[in-house]
Motif scaffolding. Sequence first.
Motif, mmCIF file in Angstrom:
data_model
loop_
_atom_site.group_PDB
_atom_site.id
_atom_site.type_symbol
_atom_site.label_atom_id
_atom_site.label_comp_id
_atom_site.label_asym_id
_atom_site.label_seq_id
_atom_site.Cartn_x
_atom_site.Cartn_y
_atom_site.Cartn_z
ATOM 1 N N LEU A 57 25.323 88.750 46.466
ATOM 2 C CA LEU A 57 26.664 89.271 46.708
ATOM 3 C C LEU A 57 26.750 89.993 48.054
ATOM 4 N N THR A 58 25.608 90.397 48.592
ATOM 5 C CA THR A 58 25.586 91.037 49.910
ATOM 6 C C THR A 58 25.384 90.031 51.037
ATOM 7 N N GLY A 59 25.228 88.747 50.687
ATOM 8 C CA GLY A 59 24.884 87.733 51.681
ATOM 9 C C GLY A 59 25.887 87.604 52.805
ATOM 10 N N ILE A 60 27.175 87.824 52.529
ATOM 11 C CA ILE A 60 28.189 87.673 53.568
ATOM 12 C C ILE A 60 27.969 88.661 54.710
ATOM 13 N N PHE A 61 27.523 89.872 54.388
ATOM 14 C CA PHE A 61 27.260 90.865 55.431
ATOM 15 C C PHE A 61 25.869 90.688 56.034
ATOM 16 N N LEU A 62 24.897 90.341 55.202
ATOM 17 C CA LEU A 62 23.554 90.123 55.726
ATOM 18 C C LEU A 62 23.534 88.935 56.674
ATOM 19 N N GLY A 63 24.298 87.892 56.352
ATOM 20 C CA GLY A 63 24.382 86.742 57.246
ATOM 21 C C GLY A 63 24.972 87.102 58.597
ATOM 22 N N ALA A 64 25.999 87.952 58.583
ATOM 23 C CA ALA A 64 26.601 88.395 59.845
ATOM 24 C C ALA A 64 25.593 89.199 60.663
ATOM 25 N N TRP A 65 24.792 90.018 59.998
ATOM 26 C CA TRP A 65 23.764 90.792 60.706
ATOM 27 C C TRP A 65 22.666 89.875 61.244
ATOM 28 N N VAL A 66 22.243 88.900 60.447
ATOM 29 C CA VAL A 66 21.186 87.984 60.861
ATOM 30 C C VAL A 66 21.607 87.166 62.070
ATOM 31 N N ASP A 67 22.886 86.752 62.140
ATOM 32 C CA ASP A 67 23.351 85.972 63.285
ATOM 33 C C ASP A 67 23.195 86.725 64.599
ATOM 34 N N LEU A 76 12.126 85.572 58.580
ATOM 35 C CA LEU A 76 11.542 84.731 57.531
ATOM 36 C C LEU A 76 10.173 85.253 57.100
ATOM 37 N N VAL A 77 9.350 85.607 58.072
ATOM 38 C CA VAL A 77 8.009 86.132 57.765
ATOM 39 C C VAL A 77 8.112 87.460 57.015
ATOM 40 N N ALA A 78 9.011 88.332 57.463
ATOM 41 C CA ALA A 78 9.188 89.629 56.796
ATOM 42 C C ALA A 78 9.629 89.435 55.350
ATOM 43 N N ALA A 79 10.542 88.510 55.113
ATOM 44 C CA ALA A 79 11.024 88.265 53.748
ATOM 45 C C ALA A 79 9.895 87.791 52.845
ATOM 46 N N ASP A 80 9.035 86.918 53.342
ATOM 47 C CA ASP A 80 7.900 86.443 52.553
ATOM 48 C C ASP A 80 6.938 87.577 52.214
ATOM 49 N N LEU A 81 6.619 88.406 53.186
ATOM 50 C CA LEU A 81 5.665 89.494 52.958
ATOM 51 C C LEU A 81 6.228 90.543 52.007
ATOM 52 N N SER A 115 14.897 87.368 49.193
ATOM 53 C CA SER A 115 15.228 85.940 49.226
ATOM 54 C C SER A 115 16.541 85.694 49.959
ATOM 55 N N VAL A 116 17.504 86.596 49.806
ATOM 56 C CA VAL A 116 18.771 86.473 50.531
ATOM 57 C C VAL A 116 18.520 86.566 52.038
ATOM 58 N N LEU A 117 17.659 87.489 52.444
ATOM 59 C CA LEU A 117 17.305 87.602 53.859
ATOM 60 C C LEU A 117 16.707 86.292 54.355
ATOM 61 N N PHE A 118 15.799 85.720 53.593
ATOM 62 C CA PHE A 118 15.165 84.458 53.990
ATOM 63 C C PHE A 118 16.203 83.344 54.087
ATOM 64 N N ASN A 119 17.056 83.231 53.085
ATOM 65 C CA ASN A 119 17.998 82.115 53.017
ATOM 66 C C ASN A 119 19.091 82.179 54.066
ATOM 67 N N THR A 120 19.462 83.375 54.513
ATOM 68 C CA THR A 120 20.482 83.469 55.557
ATOM 69 C C THR A 120 19.884 83.206 56.943
ATOM 70 N N ALA A 121 18.600 83.489 57.115
ATOM 71 C CA ALA A 121 17.954 83.203 58.398
ATOM 72 C C ALA A 121 17.523 81.743 58.503
ATOM 73 N N TYR A 122 17.303 81.103 57.380
ATOM 74 C CA TYR A 122 16.755 79.747 57.363
ATOM 75 C C TYR A 122 17.627 78.692 58.050
ATOM 76 N N PRO A 123 18.964 78.632 57.827
ATOM 77 C CA PRO A 123 19.740 77.537 58.443
ATOM 78 C C PRO A 123 19.643 77.492 59.960
ATOM 79 N N ALA A 124 19.690 78.653 60.622
ATOM 80 C CA ALA A 124 19.586 78.672 62.074
ATOM 81 C C ALA A 124 18.188 78.295 62.540
ATOM 82 N N PHE A 125 17.175 78.573 61.719
ATOM 83 C CA PHE A 125 15.803 78.205 62.065
ATOM 84 C C PHE A 125 15.578 76.717 61.832
ATOM 85 N N PHE A 126 16.172 76.171 60.768
ATOM 86 C CA PHE A 126 15.997 74.762 60.420
ATOM 87 C C PHE A 126 16.429 73.834 61.550
ATOM 88 N N VAL A 127 17.570 74.144 62.185
ATOM 89 C CA VAL A 127 18.078 73.244 63.225
ATOM 90 C C VAL A 127 17.241 73.299 64.498
#
Length: 431
Positions: A57-67, A76-81, A115-127
Motif C-alpha cells: 500500500l506504500t508502493g506508490i510513494f516508495l516508487g516515486a522515491w526510487v525513481d 535491490l541488494v539492500a532489499a535482499d540483505l 520486497s516492495v523496495l525490491f519490486n519498485t526498483a526492479y523494472p528500471a533495472f530490468f530494462v
Amino acid sequence: MSLFRQPRFRSFFVAHAISQFGDRISELAFPLLAVLVLDATPAQVSVLTALVWLPNLTGIFLGAWVDGRAHKKRLLVAADLIRAALLVTVPVAFAFDAGTLTQLYAVALLTGAASVLFNTAYPAFFVLLVPRSRYIDANSALSASRSVSFIAGPALGGVLVQALTAPVAILVDAVSFVASALGIGRIRPDHTARTARADDPEPGTLWHRARDGLRFTLRHPVLRASLGCTTTVNYFSFVFSALLVLFASRTLGLPSGLLGLALGAGAVGGLLGAVLAPRLSERIGVGRSIVAGAIVFPASISLVAVADGPLWARVGLLGAAEFFSGLGVMLFDVNLNAVNAAVIPDGLRSRVAGAYSTVNYGVRPLGALTGGALGTWLGLRPTLWIAAVGGILCVLWLLPSPIPKVRSLDDLDHPDGPQPDLTEAGRSSGR
C-alpha cells in the motif's frame, strides 16, 4: 544471441533463481509453522498472509522515491540483505523456545516492506539488462526459473519441515537472499543504454511524482486494463491461497511431505507455461495469450474445491490444480509483463511500478483477510468456489481493451484506443 551469453542477464538470472527457490521453501514453512507449532486458526493464518502484502500500500510513494535514486542496483541488494536478516530471527527465536505468532507477524510485515523496495526498483533495472525486442524472452526465462522453484522448492520445503522443522526451512530462505544479493552486486548495468536517467533533475514533491505514476497508469488504456485484471485475479487468488495450506492439511488430511510433493509436481505446469509463452504468443498473438492465461489461472481453483476421496485422489487433484494454475499464470504473466514494460516510459518506470503494486498487490491482504473471514463463516470449500468464480471475472477487464488485439510488442507503438493525456506527467518527469 542467447540471453545467457550476456553476462549481466546471466548473473541476474542465477541470483533470481536462487532467491525464488528459497522463497518457495519459506512460503510453505511459514504457514506450517503457524498451523502445526503455534496452532493458528484460519483467521490468524490469513492475517499472516495479509501482512506480507500489506506494505504494498506504500508502493506508490516508495516508487516515486526510487525513481529519484541513481543506483537501482544498490536498492535491490539492500532489499535482499534486509530480508535475509529478518528471516534469520525466526529460527534463532524458536531455537530458544521464544518464537511467537507476534514475531511471525512482524517478520512477515517487514520482509514484505523490503520486497516492495525490491519490486519498485526492479523494472528500471530490468530494462538495463535486455533490449526491448527480448522482453518476452527474458520474462520467459525468469518465469521458467520461478516455475522450477515451484517444482523443487515445495517438495524440499515439505521434507525440511518434516525432518528438520519449519524454522530450519526458513533459514534456507535467508541464505538464498544473501546469495541473491551477492549475484546482483556483481552486475555492471549499462546506464547509458537508456535515454531517461534516474539522476536527472526531478522537479516536484514526492506526492506529485507519486500522483504522476498513478495518473499515467489509470489513463493509459493498456495499463488500466492490465491493472484491473491483475487486481481482480489477485484478490480472489489470495482468498484461495490464504486457506490452501490449512485446507490441504486439515480438510484433505495431507501430511507435510505429500503436500510439498503435490505442490511441486503441479508446478510443472508453470514451467511448461513459461517455456510455451513466447511460442504461443507468436502463434495466436500476445494479447490472446494473456486472455487465455487469465481464464485458466483462476479456473484451476475449482479442482481443489472438489478434492475428496482416497489419498491418491486428493493429492492428484491438488497437483492438477497447481499444474493448470501454473500454466495459466505463466501465459498471463510472461506476456503481460512484457506488454507493460513496452508501454511505460523510462522516466516513469519505478513510479508506475509503485502505483501498480499499491493497487495490485495492496489488494492481496484484503483477499487473504476475506478468505479467512469467509472460511470461518461459510466453511473452506464454499470459499474456494467463490475464489474460483470471482477470479475468472478478471477477463472482463481485458475484453474491451486494446490488449486482446495486440499480436506483438511492435503493435504497442500505436496501440488501439484513446491515448492518455500525459501533459502533466511529462512536465513532472522532466520529459
